[in-house]
Design a protein around this motif. Structure first.
Motif: not given
Length: 142
Positions: A65-70, A92-102, A134-142
């Protein structure tokens, strides 16, 4: 695993892990401390958060998985009377990555909670109610 706790003065202690890392622990002023370090119960909460975060990242990496931040935010409640044990901990997990699978994130959190995080499981077996979300976020800079 080994650890050594050395009393410094008043309510201040230095804890040294078997791997040679040290941390200052101190009590609040109302208990004779000088607020020079983390409280022991905060250390316990941080240890659990670190343990479960380590698992979640490890599981997600193995799943490619393309995890960028957690980060994990932990909220704990303690008993009102002595011993003031933890009664409930919410992670409460906050996980960020482009195209992460929930689906993969959900699975990683569940596996950590139920199978791999020895700290969480030990606390739960001791009567602490532990919940996760948890919440899954897309990176803001892409």
């Amino acid at each position: 695993m080994k650890a050594r706790i050395k009393w410094v003065q008043d309510a201040t202690f230095v804890g040294e892990s078997g791997s040679g890392h040290a941390v200052v622990m101190d009590g609040p002023p109302e208990h004779g401390g000088r607020n020079l370090g983390i409280r022991p119960m905060e250390m316990l909460l941080l240890g659990m958060g670190g343990c479960t975060s380590f698992d979640v990242i490890n599981i997600l990496k193995k799943s490619r998985q393309p995890v960028r931040d957690c980060f994990a935010e932990l909220y704990a409640e303690r008993a009102e009377t002595e011993p003031k044990v933890f009664t409930h901990i919410h992670v409460h997990f906050v996980i960020t990555g482009k195209g992460l699978s929930e689906k993969h994130v959900k699975r990683a959190v569940e596996l950590s909670a139920g199978k791999y995080c020895s700290a969480s499981i030990m606390l739960a077996n001791g009567g602490v109610e532990i919940s996760h979300d948890y919440e899954v976020l897309e990176p803001e800079d892409e």
